[in-house]
Design a protein around this motif. Structure first.
Motif, PDB file in Angstrom:
ATOM      1  N   VAL A   1      16.681  -0.525  -8.341  1.00 51.00           N
ATOM      2  CA  VAL A   1      15.996   0.772  -8.336  1.00 51.00           C
ATOM      3  C   VAL A   1      14.509   0.597  -8.102  1.00 51.00           C
ATOM      4  N   ASN A   2      13.877  -0.334  -8.814  1.00 50.53           N
ATOM      5  CA  ASN A   2      12.442  -0.560  -8.614  1.00 50.53           C
ATOM      6  C   ASN A   2      12.151  -1.164  -7.247  1.00 50.53           C
ATOM      7  N   GLN A   3      13.068  -1.956  -6.714  1.00 46.46           N
ATOM      8  CA  GLN A   3      12.850  -2.501  -5.371  1.00 46.46           C
ATOM      9  C   GLN A   3      12.869  -1.392  -4.330  1.00 46.46           C
ATOM     10  N   ILE A   4      13.742  -0.415  -4.508  1.00 46.33           N
ATOM     11  CA  ILE A   4      13.773   0.728  -3.586  1.00 46.33           C
ATOM     12  C   ILE A   4      12.476   1.521  -3.692  1.00 46.33           C
ATOM     13  N   ILE A   5      11.984   1.699  -4.927  1.00 46.16           N
ATOM     14  CA  ILE A   5      10.710   2.406  -5.118  1.00 46.16           C
ATOM     15  C   ILE A   5       9.585   1.678  -4.388  1.00 46.16           C
ATOM     16  N   VAL A   6       9.573   0.352  -4.476  1.00 43.00           N
ATOM     17  CA  VAL A   6       8.537  -0.444  -3.803  1.00 43.00           C
ATOM     18  C   VAL A   6       8.660  -0.320  -2.292  1.00 43.00           C
ATOM     19  N   TRP A   7       9.880  -0.323  -1.778  1.00 35.85           N
ATOM     20  CA  TRP A   7      10.084  -0.193  -0.333  1.00 35.85           C
ATOM     21  C   TRP A   7       9.514   1.119   0.191  1.00 35.85           C
ATOM     22  N   PHE A   8       9.545   2.157  -0.640  1.00 34.10           N
ATOM     23  CA  PHE A   8       9.009   3.451  -0.225  1.00 34.10           C
ATOM     24  C   PHE A   8       7.530   3.604  -0.581  1.00 34.10           C
ATOM     25  N   GLY A   9       6.882   2.507  -0.953  1.00 34.20           N
ATOM     26  CA  GLY A   9       5.449   2.517  -1.192  1.00 34.20           C
ATOM     27  C   GLY A   9       5.027   2.894  -2.593  1.00 34.20           C
ATOM     28  N   GLY A  10       5.954   3.003  -3.534  1.00 28.21           N
ATOM     29  CA  GLY A  10       5.608   3.365  -4.905  1.00 28.21           C
ATOM     30  C   GLY A  10       5.370   2.153  -5.796  1.00 28.21           C
ATOM     31  N   GLU A  11       5.004   2.427  -7.029  1.00 35.08           N
ATOM     32  CA  GLU A  11       4.794   1.383  -8.025  1.00 35.08           C
ATOM     33  C   GLU A  11       6.053   1.245  -8.877  1.00 35.08           C
ATOM     34  N   PRO A  12       6.445   0.027  -9.216  1.00 38.57           N
ATOM     35  CA  PRO A  12       7.625  -0.144 -10.076  1.00 38.57           C
ATOM     36  C   PRO A  12       7.425   0.528 -11.437  1.00 38.57           C
TER      37      PRO A  12
END
Length: 323
Positions: free
Chosen positions: A167-178
């Motif tokens: 889930v956090n890796q997907i957030i990072v891929w979309f430019g967000g912070e874990p």
């Protein structure tokens, strides 16, 4: 042990025995009123006797004892309604009750809707059995095992490190912070609810898929000849035809959700405002040394389940009368 404590234990035991005799007597009374002969009546009485004895020892007596404990403090002394006052006045206890309500509102509704839609979409498709297997597989996993899997899914690392939680890796891929998903309230409660939905959707899908296949094809054909669209046929033919199955699915998932313990205990331990009634009952009784509060929570949980069971029984009785 004081004489007062001894008398209290004797009274609790006697109450359990009286309750057993009353329940068993009622069963015998209704059996006697039936059209069965005396021989059949004696056979049924002998058959039910051991089961009723085990039921009294394993269920009725503990339930009565728990009800008594709900009105005592940690020393076993009677304290009136103090445990229930604590439950409905302390902020942490109110959060626990609210979380339980949230679970009961979301899990049965979303699981049933998703399972029903999925069952309709894959009905009579070429790979139906494989599609069913994919969604039903989480039901074969224990709640603890599913919780461990989803803890890895929600795992957090600092932004400077590579994420191994999906889930956090997907957030990072979309430019967000874990995000620390399991620690950020109130979103952590929704994260736990997702796990329960993931498990229960397979159950809803299998039961409703079987019910859909039981709807007469003539009804669909008649609706199609009348010009009904697929959506209209779904709401006017399919849903009314499987109403009883929907009731069973919703009530079963609701009761399972009210009793949820493993997911919360494994993933957060009830910390970060994620506790529910079943988890708090364990925490108070065995961690905080407050068996009275734990018993009070257990009693509240029983009262929450009872209306659902009664409603389910009434629906099944009406269906039996129609048949």
């Amino acid at each position: 042990m004081t004489s007062l404590d001894l008398m209290g234990k004797i009274l609790q035991f006697a109450t359990g025995i009286v309750a057993f005799i009353a329940v068993f007597g009622l069963i015998l009374f209704f059996l006697d009123r039936s059209s069965r002969g005396r021989k059949d009546f004696i056979q049924l009485a002998l058959f039910l006797g051991p089961a009723m004895l085990l039921l009294a020892v394993g269920l009725i007596y503990p339930a009565i004892r728990t009800s008594f404990m709900a009105f005592t403090d940690r020393t076993g002394a009677f304290n009136g309604m103090d445990n229930f006052i604590w439950m409905f006045t302390q902020p942490q206890a109110l959060i626990t009750l609210w979380n339980t309500v949230l679970w009961v509102l979301l899990v049965p509704t979303i699981s049933t809707v998703v399972g029903l839609v999925y069952a309709v979409l894959i009905d009579k498709s070429r790979g139906e059995k494989y599609y069913k297997m994919l969604v039903f597989m989480p039901m074969a996993i224990s709640f603890v095992g599913a919780s461990i899997i989803w803890r890895f899914m929600y795992a957090y690392r600092s932004p400077s490190r590579e994420q191994y939680g999906l889930v956090n890796q997907i957030i990072v891929w979309f430019g967000g912070e874990p995000q620390q998903i399991l620690q950020d309230s109130p979103w952590n409660t929704f994260a736990l609810i997702v796990v329960m939905i993931w498990i229960q959707t397979g159950f809803a899908m299998v039961v409703l898929s079987a019910a859909i296949k039981g709807v007469p094809a003539e009804q669909h054909e008649a609706a199609e000849l009348d010009g009904a669209s697929p959506i209209q046929r779904f709401f006017n033919v399919t849903v009314p035809g499987i109403k009883s199955s929907i009731v069973v699915v919703v009530t079963t998932i609701t009761i399972a959700t009210l009793k949820v313990f493993d997911i919360v205990r494994t993933m957060t331990g009830g910390n970060f405002d994620t506790s529910v009634v079943a988890n708090e009952m364990y925490t108070q009784a065995f961690r905080a040394g407050e068996p009275g509060r734990g018993a009070a929570l257990a009693l509240i949980l029983f009262l929450m389940v009872t209306p659902i069971v009664v409603y389910n029984i009434r629906v099944l009785r009406k269906q039996r009368e129609i048949r």
